[in-house]
Design a protein around this motif. Structure first.
Motif, PDB file in Angstrom:
ATOM      1  N   VAL A   1     -53.401  43.013 -27.308  1.00 57.30           N
ATOM      2  CA  VAL A   1     -53.395  42.814 -25.742  1.00 57.30           C
ATOM      3  C   VAL A   1     -52.112  42.085 -25.445  1.00 57.30           C
ATOM      4  N   THR A   2     -51.001  42.568 -24.635  1.00 56.56           N
ATOM      5  CA  THR A   2     -49.956  41.580 -24.270  1.00 56.56           C
ATOM      6  C   THR A   2     -49.914  41.524 -22.544  1.00 56.56           C
ATOM      7  N   PRO A   3     -50.087  40.453 -22.060  1.00 54.05           N
ATOM      8  CA  PRO A   3     -49.928  39.922 -20.749  1.00 54.05           C
ATOM      9  C   PRO A   3     -48.313  40.347 -20.447  1.00 54.05           C
ATOM     10  N   VAL A   4     -48.120  41.125 -19.362  1.00 53.43           N
ATOM     11  CA  VAL A   4     -46.478  40.897 -19.043  1.00 53.43           C
ATOM     12  C   VAL A   4     -46.690  40.803 -17.547  1.00 53.43           C
ATOM     13  N   PRO A   5     -45.613  40.533 -16.699  1.00 51.32           N
ATOM     14  CA  PRO A   5     -45.281  40.322 -15.406  1.00 51.32           C
ATOM     15  C   PRO A   5     -45.302  41.791 -14.827  1.00 51.32           C
ATOM     16  N   LEU A   6     -46.160  41.953 -13.707  1.00 52.02           N
ATOM     17  CA  LEU A   6     -46.021  43.017 -12.951  1.00 52.02           C
ATOM     18  C   LEU A   6     -44.417  43.557 -12.574  1.00 52.02           C
ATOM     19  N   GLY A   7     -43.765  42.346 -12.241  1.00 50.10           N
ATOM     20  CA  GLY A   7     -42.356  42.418 -11.825  1.00 50.10           C
ATOM     21  C   GLY A   7     -41.560  43.276 -12.749  1.00 50.10           C
ATOM     22  N   MET A   8     -41.841  43.170 -14.283  1.00 50.82           N
ATOM     23  CA  MET A   8     -41.023  43.595 -15.138  1.00 50.82           C
ATOM     24  C   MET A   8     -41.300  45.201 -15.155  1.00 50.82           C
ATOM     25  N   ILE A   9     -42.678  45.654 -14.810  1.00 45.52           N
ATOM     26  CA  ILE A   9     -42.866  46.812 -14.913  1.00 45.52           C
ATOM     27  C   ILE A   9     -41.970  47.573 -13.543  1.00 45.52           C
ATOM     28  N   TYR A  10     -42.274  46.783 -12.339  1.00 47.59           N
ATOM     29  CA  TYR A  10     -41.748  47.244 -11.266  1.00 47.59           C
ATOM     30  C   TYR A  10     -40.041  47.602 -11.497  1.00 47.59           C
ATOM     31  N   GLN A  11     -39.390  46.534 -12.241  1.00 52.66           N
ATOM     32  CA  GLN A  11     -37.837  46.432 -12.464  1.00 52.66           C
ATOM     33  C   GLN A  11     -37.757  47.932 -13.334  1.00 52.66           C
ATOM     34  N   LYS A  12     -38.463  48.147 -14.288  1.00 52.78           N
ATOM     35  CA  LYS A  12     -38.288  49.478 -15.279  1.00 52.78           C
ATOM     36  C   LYS A  12     -38.380  50.674 -14.234  1.00 52.78           C
ATOM     37  N   LEU A  13     -39.483  50.590 -13.400  1.00 55.02           N
ATOM     38  CA  LEU A  13     -39.476  51.752 -12.723  1.00 55.02           C
ATOM     39  C   LEU A  13     -38.651  51.837 -11.835  1.00 55.02           C
ATOM     40  N   ARG A  14     -38.022  50.978 -11.076  1.00 54.12           N
ATOM     41  CA  ARG A  14     -37.092  50.930 -10.273  1.00 54.12           C
ATOM     42  C   ARG A  14     -35.467  51.513 -11.116  1.00 54.12           C
ATOM     43  N   GLU A  15     -35.457  51.096 -12.137  1.00 55.82           N
ATOM     44  CA  GLU A  15     -34.338  51.399 -12.970  1.00 55.82           C
ATOM     45  C   GLU A  15     -34.349  53.021 -13.460  1.00 55.82           C
ATOM     46  N   ASN A  16     -35.720  53.517 -13.673  1.00 53.53           N
ATOM     47  CA  ASN A  16     -35.847  54.619 -14.192  1.00 53.53           C
ATOM     48  C   ASN A  16     -36.233  55.791 -13.037  1.00 53.53           C
ATOM     49  N   ALA A  17     -36.033  55.317 -11.798  1.00 57.00           N
ATOM     50  CA  ALA A  17     -36.779  56.292 -10.774  1.00 57.00           C
ATOM     51  C   ALA A  17     -36.033  57.677 -10.792  1.00 57.00           C
ATOM     52  N   ASN A  18     -34.739  57.915 -11.047  1.00 57.32           N
ATOM     53  CA  ASN A  18     -34.230  58.884 -11.022  1.00 57.32           C
ATOM     54  C   ASN A  18     -33.836  59.710 -12.121  1.00 57.32           C
ATOM     55  N   LYS A  19     -34.475  58.963 -13.334  1.00 56.71           N
ATOM     56  CA  LYS A  19     -34.082  59.620 -14.900  1.00 56.71           C
ATOM     57  C   LYS A  19     -35.105  60.497 -15.168  1.00 56.71           C
ATOM     58  N   PRO A  20     -34.805  61.576 -15.749  1.00 60.29           N
ATOM     59  CA  PRO A  20     -35.786  62.584 -16.318  1.00 60.29           C
ATOM     60  C   PRO A  20     -36.492  62.143 -17.626  1.00 60.29           C
ATOM     61  N   ASP A  21     -37.657  62.421 -17.666  1.00 59.39           N
ATOM     62  CA  ASP A  21     -38.514  61.839 -18.901  1.00 59.39           C
ATOM     63  C   ASP A  21     -38.558  60.635 -19.023  1.00 59.39           C
ATOM     64  N   SER A  22     -38.433  60.003 -18.125  1.00 65.92           N
ATOM     65  CA  SER A  22     -38.629  58.338 -17.891  1.00 65.92           C
ATOM     66  C   SER A  22     -40.188  58.161 -18.247  1.00 65.92           C
ATOM     67  N   LEU A  23     -40.282  56.927 -18.804  1.00 68.02           N
ATOM     68  CA  LEU A  23     -41.866  56.485 -19.123  1.00 68.02           C
ATOM     69  C   LEU A  23     -42.724  56.327 -17.991  1.00 68.02           C
ATOM     70  N   VAL A  24     -43.799  56.976 -17.930  1.00 68.71           N
ATOM     71  CA  VAL A  24     -44.726  56.796 -16.846  1.00 68.71           C
ATOM     72  C   VAL A  24     -45.914  55.719 -17.155  1.00 68.71           C
ATOM     73  N   PHE A  25     -46.176  55.068 -16.157  1.00 68.69           N
ATOM     74  CA  PHE A  25     -47.116  53.959 -16.238  1.00 68.69           C
ATOM     75  C   PHE A  25     -48.366  54.296 -15.873  1.00 68.69           C
ATOM     76  N   ALA A  26     -49.443  54.330 -16.349  1.00 67.89           N
ATOM     77  CA  ALA A  26     -50.820  54.918 -15.686  1.00 67.89           C
ATOM     78  C   ALA A  26     -51.686  53.592 -15.632  1.00 67.89           C
ATOM     79  N   PHE A  27     -51.839  53.272 -14.320  1.00 63.86           N
ATOM     80  CA  PHE A  27     -52.821  51.944 -14.030  1.00 63.86           C
ATOM     81  C   PHE A  27     -54.137  52.073 -14.264  1.00 63.86           C
ATOM     82  N   ASN A  28     -54.887  51.266 -14.811  1.00 64.97           N
ATOM     83  CA  ASN A  28     -56.363  51.344 -15.180  1.00 64.97           C
ATOM     84  C   ASN A  28     -57.103  50.020 -14.436  1.00 64.97           C
ATOM     85  N   PRO A  29     -57.556  50.181 -13.256  1.00 62.87           N
ATOM     86  CA  PRO A  29     -57.918  49.163 -12.501  1.00 62.87           C
ATOM     87  C   PRO A  29     -59.535  48.888 -13.189  1.00 62.87           C
ATOM     88  N   GLY A  30     -59.960  47.739 -12.837  1.00 57.76           N
ATOM     89  CA  GLY A  30     -61.127  47.334 -13.549  1.00 57.76           C
ATOM     90  C   GLY A  30     -62.415  48.031 -12.946  1.00 57.76           C
TER      91      GLY A  30
END
Length: 282
Positions: free
Chosen positions: A114-143
Motif C-alpha cells: 500500500v502506497t500513500p500518495v497525494p490526491l493532488g498528484m492524481i489530479y495533476q495526472k488527470l488534468r494532463e491526460n484529460a484529452n488523451k485517448p487510452d489514458s489511465l482511469v482512476f477508480a475510487f474506492n470509498p471506505g
C-alpha cells in the motif's frame, strides 16, 4: 467509480487541532487556479496498490463504447484508488489468498504494498491526460463503513437510495442557521469542514448539539461539492476544507514511522464549545 476522471476537485487538509466557532460571512471571494487546486489536494492522502518500485497495479476493463455507426468494445486500463489504507491492504491480502498459488503471479503478489500518495498528484495526472485517448482511469474506492453510513443517513431523511454514487462527504449543519465552521488554533483561520469520515463528523455534531439540538449531518457526494466550488462564487465557499479521516492520517503516520503513533495523528475533532451556526448557505 471513476470520480476524478470527470471533474477536478479542491480539497484541503485540516491538519491541526480545531476549535469550533460561528461561521463568518465575510470571507473574500477567491477564484481558484489549477495550481491552487493542486496545492489544496496535495495534503490529502489516498492509497494505491503498487510494487516495491512504486509502479501501480492495474487491471483491464471492457466497456461498450457507442459511436455514430455501431457499438464497439473498448479496453480501459484502470488503477484503484482507495480512500482507506486498511481496505487497500485487505485487497492485497485477498489477492494473495486467491491468486497466491499461481507460480506466474507469486513474485508479483509478494511485491505488492500500500502506497500513500497525494490526491493532488492524481489530479495533476488527470488534468494532463484529460484529452488523451487510452489514458489511465482512476477508480475510487470509498471506505465501506462511510458508504453504508451515507446510505443510512439519506434513507433516514426520507430519500430512496440503493447505493451511493460517489465518495460521500459529511457536513454538520443546522437547517435553520447553516453550516458549522471551525477555527484552527495554529493560524486562527475559520474553515467549513467537509468530512470524509462520518465518525469524525459525528464528533463535531455531538458538540454542536449542546447548543443547537436540531443540528444534523448532511450527506452530499463529491461530484456535487466540486460542481459547486467550480461554478459558484459565494463568499463562504472560500472557507470550505475537505477533511481526511483521522484513520487515514493515522495509517499514513504508521507507514511513515513503521509503527502506529496515535499521538502524532492530527485531532480532527473540535476542542472548544461550538457557537451556533450562522445564516444558511445555499
Amino acid at each position: 467509480m471513476n470520480l476524478l476522471v470527470r471533474w477536478g476537485t479542491t480539497l484541503s487538509l485540516v491538519g491541526s487541532t480545531l476549535m469550533a466557532t460561528v461561521l463568518s460571512p465575510n470571507a473574500p471571494v477567491l477564484a481558484l487556479t489549477e495550481q491552487q487546486i493542486q496545492e489544496k489536494l496535495n495534503p490529502v492522502p489516498v492509497f494505491l496498490i503498487t510494487n516495491n518500485q512504486g509502479v501501480p497495479l492495474t487491471r483491464s476493463v471492457t466497456n461498450n463504447a457507442q459511436n455514430a455507426q455501431n457499438a464497439q468494445k473498448k479496453q480501459a486500463t484502470v488503477t484503484d484508488v482507495f480512500m482507506n489504507g486498511q481496505e487497500a491492504q485487505a485487497f492485497i491480502n485477498e489477492l494473495r489468498t486467491v491468486k497466491g498459488k499461481d507460480p506466474k503471479m507469486a513474485d508479483m503478489l509478494k511485491s505488492l504494498q500500500v502506497t500513500p500518495v497525494p490526491l493532488g498528484m492524481i489530479y495533476q495526472k488527470l488534468r494532463e491526460n484529460a484529452n488523451k485517448p487510452d489514458s489511465l482511469v482512476f477508480a475510487f474506492n470509498p471506505g465501506r463503513q462511510d458508504l453504508e453510513g451515507a446510505v443510512t443517513l439519506l434513507r433516514q431523511s426520507g430519500k430512496e437510495v440503493k447505493q451511493f454514487p460517489s465518495v460521500p462527504v459529511f457536513i454538520v449543519r443546522s437547517r435553520e442557521k447553516g453550516y458549522v465552521s471551525v477555527k484552527r488554533k495554529t493560524d486562527n483561520k475559520e474553515v467549513i469542514p467537509l468530512f470524509l469520515s462520518q465518525k469524525d463528523a459525528q464528533g463535531l455534531l455531538n458538540q454542536v448539539k449542546q447548543q443547537v439540538p436540531k443540528a444534523d449531518i448532511q450527506v452530499v457526494d463529491m461530484d456535487g461539492v466540486i460542481k459547486t466550488l467550480r461554478e459558484k462564487n459565494d463568499n463562504w465557499l472560500s472557507q470550505v476544507a475537505i477533511v481526511p479521516s483521522a484513520e487515514s492520517m493515522e495509517y499514513v503516520n504508521s507507514k511513515r514511522n513503521n509503527a502506529p503513533k496515535p499521538g502524532n495523528a492530527p485531532n480532527q475533532s473540535p476542542s472548544a464549545k461550538p457557537a451556533a451556526p450562522a445564516a444558511p448557505k445555499k
